[in-house]
Design a protein around this motif. Structure first.
Motif, PDB file in Angstrom:
ATOM      1  N   LEU A 183       1.129  -1.203  -0.268  1.00 53.11           N
ATOM      2  CA  LEU A 183      -0.367  -0.196   0.240  1.00 53.11           C
ATOM      3  C   LEU A 183       1.004   1.315   0.071  1.00 53.11           C
ATOM      4  O   LEU A 183       0.409   2.245  -0.087  1.00 53.11           O
ATOM      5  N   SER A 184       1.936   1.321   0.859  1.00 53.28           N
ATOM      6  CA  SER A 184       2.739   2.436   0.600  1.00 53.28           C
ATOM      7  C   SER A 184       4.137   2.452  -0.631  1.00 53.28           C
ATOM      8  O   SER A 184       4.470   3.713  -0.526  1.00 53.28           O
ATOM      9  N   LEU A 185       3.798   1.149  -1.822  1.00 52.58           N
ATOM     10  CA  LEU A 185       5.348   0.892  -2.786  1.00 52.58           C
ATOM     11  C   LEU A 185       6.356   1.047  -1.901  1.00 52.58           C
ATOM     12  O   LEU A 185       7.795   1.789  -2.169  1.00 52.58           O
ATOM     13  N   ARG A 186       6.358   0.288  -0.807  1.00 51.15           N
ATOM     14  CA  ARG A 186       7.858   0.386  -0.054  1.00 51.15           C
ATOM     15  C   ARG A 186       8.416   1.828   0.891  1.00 51.15           C
ATOM     16  O   ARG A 186       8.972   1.529   1.521  1.00 51.15           O
ATOM     17  N   GLU A 187       7.500   2.930   0.408  1.00 53.36           N
ATOM     18  CA  GLU A 187       7.662   3.987   1.504  1.00 53.36           C
ATOM     19  C   GLU A 187       8.465   3.831   3.063  1.00 53.36           C
ATOM     20  O   GLU A 187       8.673   4.400   3.482  1.00 53.36           O
ATOM     21  N   ASP A 188       7.191   2.704   2.922  1.00 53.90           N
ATOM     22  CA  ASP A 188       7.190   3.182   4.445  1.00 53.90           C
ATOM     23  C   ASP A 188       8.439   2.510   4.562  1.00 53.90           C
ATOM     24  O   ASP A 188       9.014   2.667   6.426  1.00 53.90           O
ATOM     25  N   VAL A 189       9.449   1.203   4.496  1.00 56.61           N
ATOM     26  CA  VAL A 189      10.976   0.833   4.550  1.00 56.61           C
ATOM     27  C   VAL A 189      11.701   2.833   5.375  1.00 56.61           C
ATOM     28  O   VAL A 189      12.137   2.194   5.972  1.00 56.61           O
ATOM     29  N   ARG A 190      11.366   3.198   4.264  1.00 53.54           N
ATOM     30  CA  ARG A 190      12.035   4.252   4.036  1.00 53.54           C
ATOM     31  C   ARG A 190      12.045   5.193   5.165  1.00 53.54           C
ATOM     32  O   ARG A 190      12.998   5.601   5.428  1.00 53.54           O
ATOM     33  N   TRP A 191      10.857   5.889   5.541  1.00 48.10           N
ATOM     34  CA  TRP A 191       9.977   6.304   6.493  1.00 48.10           C
ATOM     35  C   TRP A 191      10.784   5.603   7.733  1.00 48.10           C
ATOM     36  O   TRP A 191      11.464   6.836   8.393  1.00 48.10           O
TER      37      TRP A 191
END
Ligand SMILES: C[S@@+](CC[C@H](N)C(=O)[O-])C[C@H]1O[C@@H](n2cnc3c(N)ncnc32)[C@H](O)[C@@H]1O
Length: 243
Positions: free
Chosen positions: A29-37
């Motif tokens: 759902l976050s296109l893997r942005e959550d890992v970066r955040w």
């Protein structure tokens, strides 16, 4: 305004159900942005040797593990209201050997003495806690003087175009996809509502100040979909004494 007890029951029900698909859905759902955040938050922590960090609403432990993996090798405690969410966190902790202790507990009544931690973090958890100011006051209590609270949270972005796209995503795609994978569309509609109801950054910083924290500031991530809000517990006043 939802009834507080009902909101807590709903939070328990949702996170008990979502455990098996939580990490996968976060990534998709976050296109893997959550890992970066989460990595961004972990790297923002300014920790010395032997630091102790508390991650409230740790869930499946991704932020706690990112913090435990910092070069300073802090001791991290991850706490969550829903014991089932800690299952995946425990597996990851065992696989990585990280210095991470996990325990079930309520972020609004922390089982720690005053001034225990150098930093407290909470990722995507504060919007699930009905009394945010009281919860942050409790986090402040367990911080050492000069320690910092880091809050990673969604906010509906302000820019017109991104906001319009994001609202569509929240009201349609998130409940549909979340419902398909977890079989519980209502939970994802609830999650979308909590994001829409969450205060704008300036208002949230005022809540941090109401909780007794000083110098609140915010940093936008991914066009203001997620924000990191940071504030401090005041340092102890210098000791005055004769002689
Ligand atoms: C969206 S998840 C976030 C999990 C994790 N921090 C992450 O970044 O993926 C929200 C978590 O907050 C927890 N939670 C909700 N209310 C809480 C409370 N009062 N005290 C501690 N944890 C709470 C839920 O059980 C859930 O695991």
């Amino acid at each position: 305004m939802r009834d507080e007890a009902e909101q807590i029951r709903q939070v328990r029900r949702i996170f008990n159900q979502v455990v098996p698909v939580y990490d996968l859905l976060n990534r998709v759902l976050s296109l893997r942005e959550d890992v970066r955040w989460r990595r961004f938050v972990a790297r923002s922590l300014r920790l010395g040797a032997g630091a102790r960090v508390l991650d409230v609403a740790t869930g499946t432990g991704d932020l706690a593990l990112a913090v435990a993996g910092l070069p300073q090798k802090p001791l991290v405690v991850g706490l969550d209201l829903v014991p089932a969410m800690l299952g995946p966190a425990q597996k990851k902790q065992r696989a990585s050997g990280a210095r991470l202790a996990l325990l079930a507990g309520d972020g609004t009544r922390l089982p720690f003495a005053d001034a225990t931690f150098d930093a407290v973090t909470i990722a995507f958890g504060i919007r699930n806690i009905p009394r945010r100011v009281a919860a942050m006051a409790e986090m402040r209590r367990v911080l050492k003087p000069g320690g910092r609270l880091y809050v990673l949270e969604f906010t509906a972005p302000q820019g017109r175009l991104v906001r319009a796209m994001y609202l569509r995503y929240l009201s349609r795609l998130l409940p549909w996809l979340g419902g398909m994978v977890s079989g519980d569309q209502a939970s994802y509609r609830y999650l979308a509502e909590t994001i829409l109801e969450f205060p704008a950054p300036a208002d949230f910083r005022r809540e941090m100040a109401q909780a007794g924290l000083i110098t609140p500031r915010s940093h936008a991530l991914t066009r203001g979909i997620a924000w990191v809000h940071v504030a401090e517990k005041a340092s102890a006043p210098p000791k005055t004494g004769r002689g």
